[in-house]
Enzyme design. Structure first.
Site, PDB file in Angstrom:
ATOM      1  N   GLY A 226       0.837  -1.248   0.051  1.00  0.00           N
ATOM      2  CA  GLY A 226       0.135   0.129  -0.122  1.00  0.00           C
ATOM      3  C   GLY A 226       0.875   1.284   0.031  1.00  0.00           C
ATOM      4  O   GLY A 226       0.269   2.176   0.403  1.00  0.00           O
ATOM      5  N   THR A 227       1.944   1.257  -0.664  1.00  0.00           N
ATOM      6  CA  THR A 227       3.007   2.224  -0.510  1.00  0.00           C
ATOM      7  C   THR A 227       2.513   3.522  -1.541  1.00  0.00           C
ATOM      8  O   THR A 227       2.313   4.679  -0.974  1.00  0.00           O
ATOM      9  CB  THR A 227       4.362   1.994  -0.930  1.00  0.00           C
TER      10      THR A 227
ATOM     11  N   LYS B 166       9.005   7.788  -2.525  1.00  0.00           N
ATOM     12  CA  LYS B 166       8.730   6.484  -2.174  1.00  0.00           C
ATOM     13  C   LYS B 166      10.091   5.768  -2.279  1.00  0.00           C
ATOM     14  O   LYS B 166      10.754   5.887  -2.934  1.00  0.00           O
ATOM     15  CB  LYS B 166       7.991   5.925  -3.504  1.00  0.00           C
TER      16      LYS B 166
ATOM     17  N   HIS C 150      11.151   1.357  -0.821  1.00  0.00           N
ATOM     18  CA  HIS C 150      11.139  -0.147  -0.058  1.00  0.00           C
ATOM     19  C   HIS C 150      12.095  -0.291   0.883  1.00  0.00           C
ATOM     20  O   HIS C 150      12.475  -1.305   1.288  1.00  0.00           O
ATOM     21  CB  HIS C 150      11.108  -1.083  -1.338  1.00  0.00           C
TER      22      HIS C 150
ATOM     23  N   SER D 201      -9.329   7.327  -2.870  1.00  0.00           N
ATOM     24  CA  SER D 201      -9.789   6.103  -3.009  1.00  0.00           C
ATOM     25  C   SER D 201      -9.341   5.046  -4.025  1.00  0.00           C
ATOM     26  O   SER D 201      -8.686   5.466  -4.868  1.00  0.00           O
ATOM     27  CB  SER D 201     -11.247   5.961  -3.047  1.00  0.00           C
TER      28      SER D 201
ATOM     29  N   MET E  17      -7.898   6.255  -7.754  1.00  0.00           N
ATOM     30  CA  MET E  17      -6.421   6.292  -8.045  1.00  0.00           C
ATOM     31  C   MET E  17      -6.303   5.076  -9.189  1.00  0.00           C
ATOM     32  O   MET E  17      -5.616   5.494 -10.063  1.00  0.00           O
ATOM     33  CB  MET E  17      -5.785   5.627  -6.776  1.00  0.00           C
TER      34      MET E  17
HETATM   35  P1  A3P Z   1      -3.740  -5.669  -4.413  1.00  0.00           P
HETATM   36  O1  A3P Z   1      -2.950  -6.374  -5.338  1.00  0.00           O
HETATM   37  O2  A3P Z   1      -4.016  -6.565  -3.283  1.00  0.00           O
HETATM   38  O3  A3P Z   1      -4.916  -5.197  -4.990  1.00  0.00           O
HETATM   39  P2  A3P Z   1       2.238  -0.995  -3.389  1.00  0.00           P
HETATM   40  O4  A3P Z   1       1.757   0.408  -3.893  1.00  0.00           O
HETATM   41  O5  A3P Z   1       3.014  -0.971  -2.192  1.00  0.00           O
HETATM   42  O6  A3P Z   1       2.919  -1.685  -4.724  1.00  0.00           O
HETATM   43  O7  A3P Z   1       0.858  -1.947  -3.079  1.00  0.00           O
HETATM   44  C1  A3P Z   1      -0.098  -2.179  -4.081  1.00  0.00           C
HETATM   45  C2  A3P Z   1      -1.309  -2.759  -3.344  1.00  0.00           C
HETATM   46  O8  A3P Z   1      -2.095  -1.558  -2.872  1.00  0.00           O
HETATM   47  C3  A3P Z   1      -2.408  -3.568  -4.435  1.00  0.00           C
HETATM   48  O9  A3P Z   1      -3.001  -4.277  -3.512  1.00  0.00           O
HETATM   49  C4  A3P Z   1      -3.143  -2.068  -4.840  1.00  0.00           C
HETATM   50  O10 A3P Z   1      -4.313  -2.695  -5.346  1.00  0.00           O
HETATM   51  C5  A3P Z   1      -3.496  -1.538  -3.632  1.00  0.00           C
HETATM   52  N1  A3P Z   1      -3.690  -0.379  -3.418  1.00  0.00           N
HETATM   53  C6  A3P Z   1      -3.402   0.754  -4.230  1.00  0.00           C
HETATM   54  N2  A3P Z   1      -3.947   1.904  -4.109  1.00  0.00           N
HETATM   55  C7  A3P Z   1      -5.036   1.802  -3.317  1.00  0.00           C
HETATM   56  C8  A3P Z   1      -6.196   2.475  -2.609  1.00  0.00           C
HETATM   57  N3  A3P Z   1      -6.331   3.666  -2.929  1.00  0.00           N
HETATM   58  N4  A3P Z   1      -6.878   1.879  -1.838  1.00  0.00           N
HETATM   59  C9  A3P Z   1      -6.615   0.614  -1.226  1.00  0.00           C
HETATM   60  N5  A3P Z   1      -5.694  -0.243  -1.845  1.00  0.00           N
HETATM   61  C10 A3P Z   1      -4.853   0.365  -2.829  1.00  0.00           C
END
Ligand code: A3P
Length: 279
Positions: A42-43, A92, A94, A210, A214
Protein backbone atom coordinates in the site's frame (compact mmCIF):
# COMPACT_ATOMS: atom_id res chain seq x y z
CA UNK A 1 12.91 -13.20 -14.41
CA UNK A 2 16.28 -13.40 -12.65
CA UNK A 3 17.66 -10.92 -15.14
CA UNK A 4 15.43 -8.25 -13.64
CA UNK A 5 17.06 -8.70 -10.20
CA UNK A 6 20.38 -7.98 -8.57
CA UNK A 7 21.94 -8.99 -5.25
CA UNK A 8 23.49 -6.68 -2.67
CA UNK A 9 24.54 -7.83 0.82
CA UNK A 10 22.72 -11.10 0.11
CA UNK A 11 19.49 -9.16 -0.45
CA UNK A 12 17.65 -9.21 -3.77
CA UNK A 13 16.77 -5.87 -5.37
CA UNK A 14 15.15 -4.90 -8.65
CA UNK A 15 17.75 -4.20 -11.30
CA UNK A 16 16.77 -0.55 -11.57
CA UNK A 17 18.26 0.16 -8.10
CA UNK A 18 21.51 1.35 -9.60
CA UNK A 19 22.95 3.69 -6.99
CA UNK A 20 22.08 1.82 -3.80
CA UNK A 21 25.20 2.75 -1.86
CA UNK A 22 25.11 6.41 -2.86
CA UNK A 23 21.69 6.95 -1.28
CA UNK A 24 23.41 7.22 2.13
CA UNK A 25 24.90 10.51 0.91
CA UNK A 26 21.62 11.95 -0.35
CA UNK A 27 21.40 15.65 0.53
CA UNK A 28 18.41 15.73 2.84
CA UNK A 29 16.19 18.74 3.35
CA UNK A 30 14.12 19.18 6.53
CA UNK A 31 10.89 19.32 4.50
CA UNK A 32 11.55 15.97 2.77
CA UNK A 33 9.04 13.23 3.54
CA UNK A 34 9.61 9.52 3.00
CA UNK A 35 6.89 6.92 2.56
CA UNK A 36 8.36 3.47 3.09
CA UNK A 37 6.92 -0.02 3.08
CA UNK A 38 7.68 -3.52 1.90
CA UNK A 39 6.60 -3.90 -1.76
CA UNK A 40 2.86 -4.43 -2.32
CA UNK A 41 1.91 -3.09 1.10
CA UNK A 42 0.00 0.00 0.00
CA UNK A 43 2.96 2.34 -0.50
CA UNK A 44 1.55 4.02 -3.65
CA UNK A 45 -1.73 4.75 -1.85
CA UNK A 46 0.02 6.14 1.25
CA UNK A 47 2.30 8.26 -0.97
CA UNK A 48 -0.69 9.85 -2.69
CA UNK A 49 -2.22 10.77 0.67
CA UNK A 50 1.10 12.15 1.94
CA UNK A 51 1.80 14.04 -1.30
CA UNK A 52 -1.58 15.78 -1.06
CA UNK A 53 -1.06 16.64 2.62
CA UNK A 54 2.33 18.16 1.83
CA UNK A 55 1.06 20.01 -1.25
CA UNK A 56 -1.86 21.95 0.24
CA UNK A 57 -4.39 19.41 -1.08
CA UNK A 58 -3.66 20.24 -4.72
CA UNK A 59 -6.29 17.82 -6.08
CA UNK A 60 -6.11 19.44 -9.50
CA UNK A 61 -2.41 18.65 -9.94
CA UNK A 62 -3.03 15.17 -8.64
CA UNK A 63 -5.57 14.52 -11.38
CA UNK A 64 -3.32 16.02 -14.07
CA UNK A 65 0.16 14.70 -13.30
CA UNK A 66 1.03 11.00 -13.09
CA UNK A 67 1.74 9.83 -9.54
CA UNK A 68 5.31 8.71 -10.19
CA UNK A 69 6.22 12.06 -11.71
CA UNK A 70 5.23 13.75 -8.47
CA UNK A 71 6.57 11.08 -6.08
CA UNK A 72 10.12 10.04 -6.98
CA UNK A 73 11.02 6.40 -6.40
CA UNK A 74 14.18 6.96 -4.36
CA UNK A 75 16.21 3.88 -5.30
CA UNK A 76 15.27 4.16 -8.97
CA UNK A 77 15.75 7.83 -9.81
CA UNK A 78 19.25 9.16 -10.58
CA UNK A 79 20.44 11.06 -7.51
CA UNK A 80 21.55 14.12 -9.50
CA UNK A 81 17.97 14.46 -10.73
CA UNK A 82 16.60 14.08 -7.20
CA UNK A 83 18.90 16.88 -5.96
CA UNK A 84 17.24 19.31 -8.34
CA UNK A 85 13.62 18.59 -7.45
CA UNK A 86 11.61 21.43 -5.96
CA UNK A 87 10.43 21.31 -2.34
CA UNK A 88 8.53 19.75 -0.70
CA UNK A 89 9.81 16.38 -1.87
CA UNK A 90 7.79 13.26 -1.06
CA UNK A 91 9.73 10.07 -1.75
CA UNK A 92 8.70 6.47 -2.26
CA UNK A 93 11.08 3.78 -1.05
CA UNK A 94 11.13 0.12 -0.08
CA UNK A 95 14.62 0.36 1.42
CA UNK A 96 15.43 -0.31 5.07
CA UNK A 97 17.17 2.31 7.21
CA UNK A 98 20.52 0.59 6.52
CA UNK A 99 20.47 2.08 3.01
CA UNK A 100 19.20 5.53 3.95
CA UNK A 101 21.21 8.50 5.25
CA UNK A 102 22.25 8.10 8.90
CA UNK A 103 19.73 9.43 11.44
CA UNK A 104 17.35 10.30 8.59
CA UNK A 105 14.38 9.83 10.93
CA UNK A 106 15.63 12.65 13.17
CA UNK A 107 15.91 15.06 10.29
CA UNK A 108 12.96 14.15 8.05
CA UNK A 109 9.47 12.72 8.47
CA UNK A 110 9.08 9.01 7.67
CA UNK A 111 5.77 7.17 7.39
CA UNK A 112 5.98 3.39 7.26
CA UNK A 113 3.09 1.25 6.00
CA UNK A 114 2.76 -2.44 6.86
CA UNK A 115 0.29 -4.85 5.29
CA UNK A 116 -0.51 -8.38 6.42
CA UNK A 117 1.99 -10.65 4.63
CA UNK A 118 -0.59 -13.00 3.09
CA UNK A 119 -2.37 -10.23 1.18
CA UNK A 120 1.03 -8.74 0.36
CA UNK A 121 2.17 -12.07 -1.15
CA UNK A 122 -0.96 -12.47 -3.28
CA UNK A 123 -0.49 -8.91 -4.49
CA UNK A 124 3.22 -9.56 -5.17
CA UNK A 125 2.44 -12.74 -7.10
CA UNK A 126 -0.15 -11.03 -9.29
CA UNK A 127 2.15 -8.07 -9.81
CA UNK A 128 5.00 -10.35 -10.96
CA UNK A 129 2.69 -12.03 -13.44
CA UNK A 130 1.48 -8.71 -14.81
CA UNK A 131 4.85 -7.07 -15.54
CA UNK A 132 5.43 -6.93 -19.28
CA UNK A 133 8.66 -8.52 -20.44
CA UNK A 134 9.31 -10.62 -17.32
CA UNK A 135 7.14 -13.61 -18.29
CA UNK A 136 6.97 -14.81 -14.72
CA UNK A 137 5.65 -18.37 -14.84
CA UNK A 138 5.89 -19.35 -11.14
CA UNK A 139 2.99 -20.14 -8.84
CA UNK A 140 1.88 -18.55 -5.58
CA UNK A 141 3.45 -21.57 -3.82
CA UNK A 142 6.77 -20.64 -5.46
CA UNK A 143 6.43 -17.08 -4.19
CA UNK A 144 5.73 -18.33 -0.64
CA UNK A 145 8.77 -20.61 -0.88
CA UNK A 146 10.86 -17.63 -2.08
CA UNK A 147 9.45 -15.60 0.82
CA UNK A 148 10.59 -18.32 3.25
CA UNK A 149 14.12 -18.14 1.84
CA UNK A 150 14.27 -14.32 1.64
CA UNK A 151 14.30 -14.59 -2.12
CA UNK A 152 11.82 -11.87 -2.83
CA UNK A 153 13.00 -8.31 -3.29
CA UNK A 154 14.08 -6.09 -0.35
CA UNK A 155 14.94 -8.92 2.04
CA UNK A 156 13.27 -10.54 5.00
CA UNK A 157 9.80 -9.19 5.70
CA UNK A 158 9.99 -9.48 9.51
CA UNK A 159 13.35 -7.67 9.65
CA UNK A 160 11.90 -4.91 7.47
CA UNK A 161 8.79 -4.38 9.58
CA UNK A 162 10.56 -4.78 12.95
CA UNK A 163 13.19 -2.19 12.11
CA UNK A 164 10.68 0.55 11.36
CA UNK A 165 8.29 -0.41 14.17
CA UNK A 166 10.96 -0.06 16.82
CA UNK A 167 11.91 3.47 15.77
CA UNK A 168 9.80 5.94 17.72
CA UNK A 169 10.47 8.85 15.35
CA UNK A 170 8.71 7.04 12.53
CA UNK A 171 4.94 6.96 12.06
CA UNK A 172 3.96 3.30 11.67
CA UNK A 173 0.57 2.65 10.06
CA UNK A 174 -1.09 -0.43 8.57
CA UNK A 175 -2.89 -0.95 5.25
CA UNK A 176 -5.76 -2.55 7.15
CA UNK A 177 -6.27 0.47 9.45
CA UNK A 178 -5.93 2.90 6.56
CA UNK A 179 -8.74 1.09 4.77
CA UNK A 180 -11.05 0.59 7.75
CA UNK A 181 -10.29 3.63 9.88
CA UNK A 182 -9.39 6.04 7.08
CA UNK A 183 -10.39 9.22 8.87
CA UNK A 184 -8.51 8.42 12.09
CA UNK A 185 -5.33 7.34 10.29
CA UNK A 186 -5.28 10.18 7.75
CA UNK A 187 -5.77 12.66 10.62
CA UNK A 188 -2.85 11.05 12.40
CA UNK A 189 -0.66 11.49 9.30
CA UNK A 190 -1.78 15.13 8.97
CA UNK A 191 -0.81 15.80 12.61
CA UNK A 192 2.47 13.90 12.28
CA UNK A 193 3.36 16.13 9.32
CA UNK A 194 2.52 19.23 11.35
CA UNK A 195 -0.36 20.26 9.10
CA UNK A 196 -3.91 21.23 9.89
CA UNK A 197 -6.93 20.48 7.71
CA UNK A 198 -10.65 20.59 8.41
CA UNK A 199 -12.67 17.38 8.75
CA UNK A 200 -14.29 18.18 5.42
CA UNK A 201 -10.92 18.52 3.71
CA UNK A 202 -9.81 15.20 5.17
CA UNK A 203 -13.00 13.54 3.91
CA UNK A 204 -12.30 14.92 0.42
CA UNK A 205 -8.70 13.69 0.58
CA UNK A 206 -9.93 10.18 1.43
CA UNK A 207 -12.39 10.27 -1.46
CA UNK A 208 -9.77 11.42 -3.99
CA UNK A 209 -7.33 8.70 -2.88
CA UNK A 210 -9.92 5.91 -2.92
CA UNK A 211 -8.98 2.73 -4.76
CA UNK A 212 -11.47 3.43 -7.54
CA UNK A 213 -10.28 6.99 -8.11
CA UNK A 214 -6.59 6.21 -8.01
CA UNK A 215 -7.08 3.28 -10.36
CA UNK A 216 -8.85 5.35 -12.97
CA UNK A 217 -6.56 8.40 -12.74
CA UNK A 218 -3.32 6.37 -12.75
CA UNK A 219 -4.46 4.12 -15.58
CA UNK A 220 -5.27 7.15 -17.74
CA UNK A 221 -2.17 9.21 -16.89
CA UNK A 222 0.28 6.30 -17.16
CA UNK A 223 -0.43 6.12 -20.91
CA UNK A 224 1.45 9.38 -21.44
CA UNK A 225 4.42 8.40 -19.29
CA UNK A 226 7.62 7.50 -21.09
CA UNK A 227 9.67 5.90 -18.25
CA UNK A 228 10.69 2.39 -19.34
CA UNK A 229 10.08 0.78 -15.91
CA UNK A 230 6.59 2.20 -15.56
CA UNK A 231 5.74 1.39 -19.19
CA UNK A 232 6.08 -2.29 -18.28
CA UNK A 233 3.35 -1.97 -15.67
CA UNK A 234 -0.32 -2.18 -16.58
CA UNK A 235 -1.84 0.20 -14.06
CA UNK A 236 -5.32 -1.25 -14.48
CA UNK A 237 -3.80 -4.47 -13.05
CA UNK A 238 -1.52 -2.71 -10.56
CA UNK A 239 -4.66 -1.44 -8.81
CA UNK A 240 -5.95 -4.97 -8.55
CA UNK A 241 -8.38 -5.49 -5.63
CA UNK A 242 -7.50 -3.11 -2.80
CA UNK A 243 -9.03 -5.37 -0.14
CA UNK A 244 -8.26 -7.01 3.18
CA UNK A 245 -8.39 -10.81 3.18
CA UNK A 246 -8.19 -11.49 -0.56
CA UNK A 247 -5.54 -14.14 0.33
CA UNK A 248 -8.34 -16.43 1.56
CA UNK A 249 -9.33 -17.07 -2.08
CA UNK A 250 -5.76 -17.99 -3.04
CA UNK A 251 -4.17 -19.77 -0.05
CA UNK A 252 -4.79 -23.34 1.11
CA UNK A 253 -4.26 -24.35 4.77
CA UNK A 254 -0.73 -25.50 4.14
CA UNK A 255 0.30 -22.22 2.53
CA UNK A 256 -1.31 -20.28 5.34
CA UNK A 257 0.45 -22.28 8.10
CA UNK A 258 3.74 -21.92 6.30
CA UNK A 259 3.53 -18.11 6.43
CA UNK A 260 2.28 -18.21 10.06
CA UNK A 261 5.23 -20.40 11.09
CA UNK A 262 7.72 -18.18 9.32
CA UNK A 263 6.74 -15.04 11.10
CA UNK A 264 5.54 -16.13 14.53
CA UNK A 265 8.99 -16.36 16.11
CA UNK A 266 10.50 -13.45 14.22
CA UNK A 267 7.99 -10.65 14.27
CA UNK A 268 8.06 -8.15 17.15
CA UNK A 269 5.30 -9.51 19.43
CA UNK A 270 3.87 -6.01 19.93
CA UNK A 271 2.96 -5.75 16.24
CA UNK A 272 -0.63 -6.68 15.57
CA UNK A 273 -1.18 -8.22 12.13
CA UNK A 274 -4.75 -8.26 10.91
CA UNK A 275 -5.53 -10.81 8.21
CA UNK A 276 -9.27 -10.29 7.81
CA UNK A 277 -11.69 -7.38 7.67
CA UNK A 278 -13.02 -6.51 11.12
CA UNK A 279 -16.63 -6.12 9.97
P1 A3P B 1 -3.80 -5.64 -4.34
O1 A3P B 1 -2.88 -6.25 -5.36
O2 A3P B 1 -4.08 -6.57 -3.20
O3 A3P B 1 -5.03 -5.06 -4.92
P2 A3P B 1 2.13 -0.99 -3.45
O4 A3P B 1 1.66 0.34 -3.84
O5 A3P B 1 2.94 -0.96 -2.17
O6 A3P B 1 2.83 -1.70 -4.57
O7 A3P B 1 0.86 -1.87 -3.06
C1 A3P B 1 -0.05 -2.29 -4.05
C2 A3P B 1 -1.34 -2.75 -3.40
O8 A3P B 1 -2.03 -1.62 -2.84
C3 A3P B 1 -2.28 -3.40 -4.40
O9 A3P B 1 -2.98 -4.41 -3.67
C4 A3P B 1 -3.16 -2.22 -4.76
O10 A3P B 1 -4.40 -2.57 -5.34
C5 A3P B 1 -3.35 -1.57 -3.40
N1 A3P B 1 -3.82 -0.17 -3.49
C6 A3P B 1 -3.33 0.79 -4.29
N2 A3P B 1 -4.04 1.93 -4.13
C7 A3P B 1 -4.99 1.67 -3.23
C8 A3P B 1 -6.05 2.48 -2.66
N3 A3P B 1 -6.24 3.73 -3.01
N4 A3P B 1 -6.86 1.87 -1.75
C9 A3P B 1 -6.67 0.59 -1.38
N5 A3P B 1 -5.69 -0.21 -1.89
C10 A3P B 1 -4.86 0.33 -2.81
Amino acid sequence: YNESLKIHNEILFPNFCNELLKIKDLKLRPDDTFVIGYPKSGTTWTEEIVWLIQNDLDFEKCSRQFHFERVPFLEKEPLNKIDLLPAPRVFKSHLTLDYLPDKIEQFCKIIYVMRNPKDMLVSYFNFMKSIKGIDYNGTLENIIEDFSQDKIVYGNWCDHVNQFYSNSNILFITYEDLLEKSFEIVKKIVEFLGKSYTDKEIERLIEVTSFKNMKSTSTQLSRFHSDETFKRIDFSLFFRKGEIGNWVSHFNDQMSSKVDDLIKHKINPNIEIRYLPSK
